[in-house]
Design a protein around this motif. Structure first.
Motif, PDB file in Angstrom:
ATOM      1  N   ILE A  11     -18.671  50.030   8.604  1.00  0.00           N
ATOM      2  CA  ILE A  11     -18.967  50.914   9.922  1.00  0.00           C
ATOM      3  C   ILE A  11     -19.850  52.178   9.006  1.00  0.00           C
ATOM      4  CG2 ILE A  11     -17.827  52.687  11.108  1.00  0.00           C
ATOM      5  CD1 ILE A  11     -15.319  50.948  11.178  1.00  0.00           C
ATOM      6  N   TYR A  12     -20.808  52.394   9.809  1.00  0.00           N
ATOM      7  CA  TYR A  12     -21.553  53.513   9.575  1.00  0.00           C
ATOM      8  C   TYR A  12     -21.310  54.630  10.190  1.00  0.00           C
ATOM      9  CZ  TYR A  12     -24.891  50.203   7.215  1.00  0.00           C
ATOM     10  OH  TYR A  12     -25.361  49.319   6.267  1.00  0.00           O
ATOM     11  N   ILE A  13     -21.383  55.926   9.470  1.00  0.00           N
ATOM     12  CA  ILE A  13     -21.255  57.123  10.183  1.00  0.00           C
ATOM     13  C   ILE A  13     -22.498  57.899  10.501  1.00  0.00           C
ATOM     14  CG2 ILE A  13     -20.118  59.504  10.381  1.00  0.00           C
ATOM     15  CD1 ILE A  13     -17.855  57.286  10.045  1.00  0.00           C
ATOM     16  N   GLN A  22     -19.422  56.903  15.126  1.00  0.00           N
ATOM     17  CA  GLN A  22     -19.234  55.588  14.199  1.00  0.00           C
ATOM     18  C   GLN A  22     -20.118  54.516  14.934  1.00  0.00           C
ATOM     19  OE1 GLN A  22     -15.182  54.407  13.839  1.00  0.00           O
ATOM     20  NE2 GLN A  22     -14.739  55.984  12.334  1.00  0.00           N
ATOM     21  N   ILE A  23     -20.759  53.732  13.959  1.00  0.00           N
ATOM     22  CA  ILE A  23     -21.479  52.453  14.268  1.00  0.00           C
ATOM     23  C   ILE A  23     -21.016  51.367  13.581  1.00  0.00           C
ATOM     24  CG2 ILE A  23     -23.890  51.407  14.433  1.00  0.00           C
ATOM     25  CD1 ILE A  23     -24.896  54.194  14.421  1.00  0.00           C
ATOM     26  N   VAL A  24     -20.432  50.602  14.384  1.00  0.00           N
ATOM     27  CA  VAL A  24     -19.817  49.139  13.742  1.00  0.00           C
ATOM     28  C   VAL A  24     -20.961  48.251  13.503  1.00  0.00           C
ATOM     29  CG1 VAL A  24     -18.066  47.602  13.879  1.00  0.00           C
ATOM     30  CG2 VAL A  24     -17.553  49.582  14.752  1.00  0.00           C
ATOM     31  N   ALA A  25     -21.629  48.188  12.408  1.00  0.00           N
ATOM     32  CA  ALA A  25     -22.744  47.471  12.116  1.00  0.00           C
ATOM     33  C   ALA A  25     -22.249  45.869  11.900  1.00  0.00           C
ATOM     34  CB  ALA A  25     -23.452  47.827  10.849  1.00  0.00           C
ATOM     35  N   VAL A  26     -21.204  45.541  11.375  1.00  0.00           N
ATOM     36  CA  VAL A  26     -20.569  44.267  11.027  1.00  0.00           C
ATOM     37  C   VAL A  26     -19.351  44.078  11.366  1.00  0.00           C
ATOM     38  CG1 VAL A  26     -20.018  42.521   9.200  1.00  0.00           C
ATOM     39  CG2 VAL A  26     -22.305  43.478   9.225  1.00  0.00           C
ATOM     40  N   PRO A  44     -30.920  39.797  17.832  1.00  0.00           N
ATOM     41  CA  PRO A  44     -31.902  41.269  17.987  1.00  0.00           C
ATOM     42  C   PRO A  44     -31.882  41.967  17.071  1.00  0.00           C
ATOM     43  CG  PRO A  44     -29.987  41.027  19.436  1.00  0.00           C
ATOM     44  CD  PRO A  44     -29.801  39.701  18.713  1.00  0.00           C
ATOM     45  N   SER A  45     -32.769  42.949  17.047  1.00  0.00           N
ATOM     46  CA  SER A  45     -32.755  44.039  16.187  1.00  0.00           C
ATOM     47  C   SER A  45     -31.507  44.837  16.369  1.00  0.00           C
ATOM     48  CB  SER A  45     -34.104  44.973  16.456  1.00  0.00           C
ATOM     49  OG  SER A  45     -34.098  46.094  15.639  1.00  0.00           O
ATOM     50  N   GLY A  46     -31.067  45.461  15.279  1.00  0.00           N
ATOM     51  CA  GLY A  46     -30.034  46.329  15.221  1.00  0.00           C
ATOM     52  C   GLY A  46     -28.452  45.440  15.334  1.00  0.00           C
ATOM     53  N   CYS A  47     -28.417  43.966  15.416  1.00  0.00           N
ATOM     54  CA  CYS A  47     -27.225  43.388  15.367  1.00  0.00           C
ATOM     55  C   CYS A  47     -26.514  43.133  14.061  1.00  0.00           C
ATOM     56  CB  CYS A  47     -27.670  41.817  16.116  1.00  0.00           C
ATOM     57  SG  CYS A  47     -28.417  40.815  14.958  1.00  0.00           S
ATOM     58  N   GLY A  48     -26.949  43.710  13.295  1.00  0.00           N
ATOM     59  CA  GLY A  48     -26.201  43.964  11.742  1.00  0.00           C
ATOM     60  C   GLY A  48     -26.760  42.862  10.571  1.00  0.00           C
ATOM     61  N   LYS A  49     -27.893  42.098  10.902  1.00  0.00           N
ATOM     62  CA  LYS A  49     -28.394  41.305   9.806  1.00  0.00           C
ATOM     63  C   LYS A  49     -28.698  41.894   8.547  1.00  0.00           C
ATOM     64  CE  LYS A  49     -31.940  40.209  12.585  1.00  0.00           C
ATOM     65  NZ  LYS A  49     -31.848  40.969  13.712  1.00  0.00           N
ATOM     66  N   SER A  50     -29.340  42.845   8.494  1.00  0.00           N
ATOM     67  CA  SER A  50     -29.590  43.288   7.075  1.00  0.00           C
ATOM     68  C   SER A  50     -28.589  44.128   6.594  1.00  0.00           C
ATOM     69  CB  SER A  50     -30.827  44.615   7.500  1.00  0.00           C
ATOM     70  OG  SER A  50     -31.877  44.100   8.050  1.00  0.00           O
TER      71      SER A  50
HETATM   72  P1  ADP Z   1     -30.568  44.289  12.133  1.00  0.00           P
HETATM   73  O1  ADP Z   1     -30.870  44.049  10.627  1.00  0.00           O
HETATM   74  O2  ADP Z   1     -29.990  43.193  12.841  1.00  0.00           O
HETATM   75  O3  ADP Z   1     -31.660  45.060  13.053  1.00  0.00           O
HETATM   76  P2  ADP Z   1     -29.084  46.482  10.903  1.00  0.00           P
HETATM   77  O4  ADP Z   1     -28.037  45.811   9.879  1.00  0.00           O
HETATM   78  O5  ADP Z   1     -30.244  47.000  10.346  1.00  0.00           O
HETATM   79  O6  ADP Z   1     -29.589  45.487  11.872  1.00  0.00           O
HETATM   80  O7  ADP Z   1     -28.044  47.542  11.765  1.00  0.00           O
HETATM   81  C1  ADP Z   1     -27.011  47.371  12.477  1.00  0.00           C
HETATM   82  C2  ADP Z   1     -26.603  48.610  12.892  1.00  0.00           C
HETATM   83  O8  ADP Z   1     -26.125  49.683  11.992  1.00  0.00           O
HETATM   84  C3  ADP Z   1     -27.570  49.253  13.996  1.00  0.00           C
HETATM   85  O9  ADP Z   1     -26.917  49.874  14.984  1.00  0.00           O
HETATM   86  C4  ADP Z   1     -28.079  50.303  12.879  1.00  0.00           C
HETATM   87  O10 ADP Z   1     -28.661  51.481  13.591  1.00  0.00           O
HETATM   88  C5  ADP Z   1     -27.107  50.739  12.181  1.00  0.00           C
HETATM   89  N1  ADP Z   1     -27.185  51.327  10.834  1.00  0.00           N
HETATM   90  C6  ADP Z   1     -27.858  50.443   9.963  1.00  0.00           C
HETATM   91  N2  ADP Z   1     -27.860  51.334   8.551  1.00  0.00           N
HETATM   92  C7  ADP Z   1     -27.452  52.328   8.900  1.00  0.00           C
HETATM   93  C8  ADP Z   1     -27.236  53.651   8.032  1.00  0.00           C
HETATM   94  N3  ADP Z   1     -27.380  53.622   6.646  1.00  0.00           N
HETATM   95  N4  ADP Z   1     -26.585  54.651   8.803  1.00  0.00           N
HETATM   96  C9  ADP Z   1     -26.384  54.576   9.933  1.00  0.00           C
HETATM   97  N5  ADP Z   1     -26.731  53.492  10.840  1.00  0.00           N
HETATM   98  C10 ADP Z   1     -26.972  52.449  10.198  1.00  0.00           C
END
Ligand code: ADP
Length: 360
Positions: A11-13, A22-26, A44-50
């Motif tokens: 979770i990112y804040i 709160q953003i639940v990334a994974v 898609p972009s933003g689904c938590g891959k990175s």
């Molecule tokens: P992807 O690689 O699939 O595009 P990310 O893993 O980069 O997705 O991001 C997943 C979610 O987490 C997105 O909603 C992104 O905005 C959020 N996110 C990623 N890194 C951060 C961060 N450092 N702080 C806050 N939110 C983040």
């Protein structure tokens, strides 16, 4: 080296203008990346891959869950202790150093044993440069290289320490299409030769279909489906996966099952559907629509599109757009009506409520 992810949550804040979100990334992510295989994380972009890659290489730690390399719990290990090589979209090379120095740099901090002697470092750099076929570039500087060459250098740099795990984050996005396909094949060959467990992140289904042993389709930090390219393409679990794979996209049209017969509007498409009466979404891949004079799917022809070597027929059927690939040898259709048929085993049915596949 096998990688096991067990119930990972991250979770990112995100803070902006005085409030935080709160953003639940994974989300509760569990998966085993088999030893020596190439797994594509696709979504898609933003689904938590990175974020998942950062959890594997240790730049991020999960809020809960476990990460194992082989049988070893590495969840709390710092990045430098993990034998992971990483390639990014933007090459990330040092412009004031030669290619040789760029590739050599990681050898100062080897994953195993002591820092090798200078002569041994040179040997390792040249060995990997030969493998990636960039030996003649070693004395140039990164700004004297094309994008494709720079990406080859960053792959060499990621591999020079002989990592047990290779992570690739959209490594081809900055390259043009022809070069992408070429480097994709090179990456695949090197990965197989070195038998390195590889996680390849992409949002491009064509890349994933072309290179992966396994594809993990992701959405909102969760797995939608995992399987071989063939499995996820032919047997998608839901509409999201069905639409994400394949281009032109799968055709989707509303239908219904009544007394074990499948209808679209009043057209009877198939007899003997062993299902309860219900509304359904019918999915047919463009290549599975066959042009046939006795076909029951009577469409209005709209236009055709060229896509690569294929001609795509764009038609209308009960308010939905149907696309099909015109087989070679067929005259181009200019106007009017066309009839298609589809083999029953190629047909997919989905629930309109959940989007999940209805198993026939
Ligand atoms: P992807 O690689 O699939 O595009 P990310 O893993 O980069 O997705 O991001 C997943 C979610 O987490 C997105 O909603 C992104 O905005 C959020 N996110 C990623 N890194 C951060 C961060 N450092 N702080 C806050 N939110 C983040």
């Amino acid at each position: 080296m096998k990688i096991t992810l067990e119930n990972l949550n991250k979770i990112y804040i995100a803070r902006s203008k005085g409030y935080s979100e709160q953003i639940v990334a994974v989300r509760d992510f569990s998966f085993v990346f088999p030893e020596g295989k190439m797994v594509c994380l696709l979504g898609p972009s933003g689904c938590g891959k990175s974020t998942l890659l950062s959890l594997i290489n240790g730049l991020e730690t999960p809020d809960s869950g476990k990460i194992y390399f082989g049988d070893e719990d590495v969840t709390e290990w710092p990045p430098e202790k993990r034998a992971v090589g990483m390639v990014f979209q933007n090459y990330a090379l040092y412009s004031h150093m030669s290619v040789r120095q760029n590739i050599r740099m990681p050898l100062e901090n080897p994953f195993r044993g002591e820092t090798p002697e200078k002569r041994e470092q040179d040997r390792k750099v040249e060995e990997i440069a030969d493998l990636i076929q960039i030996r003649e570039l070693l004395d140039r500087r990164p700004d004297e290289l094309s994008g494709g060459q720079q990406q080859r250098v960053s792959i060499a740099r990621a591999l020079v320490r002989r990592p047990e795990i290779l992570l690739l984050d959209e490594p081809l996005s900055n390259l043009d299409k022809m070069l992408r396909m070429q480097i994709l094949e090179e990456i695949r060959k090197i990965q197989e030769d070195l038998h390195v467990t590889t996680v390849f992140v992409t949002h491009d289904q064509e890349e994933a279909m072309g290179i992966a042993d396994l594809i993990v389709v992701m959405r909102d930090g969760m797995i939608q489906q995992a399987g071989s390219p063939e499995e996820v393409y032919r047997f998608p679990d839901n509409i999201f996966t069905a639409r994400f794979l394949g281009y032109p996209e799968i055709n989707l049209v509303s239908g219904s099952v009544r007394s074990e017969k499948l209808y679209c509007g009043s057209d009877l498409l198939f007899d003997s559907m062993a299902l309860e009466d219900q509304d359904v979404i019918i999915g047919i891949r463009p290549e599975d629509l066959e042009l046939r004079e006795d076909g029951v799917i009577l469409c209005r022809y709209n236009r055709s599109e060229i896509q690569g070597k294929d001609r795509i027929l764009v038609c209308e059927y009960h308010g939905a757009v149907l696309k099909s690939i015109l087989p070679t040898g067929f005259e181009e259709i200019s106007e009017g009506e066309v009839r298609f048929s589809c083999k029953k085993e190629k047909l997919m049915l989905f629930s309109p409520e959940t989007g999940n596949r209805i198993v026939l």
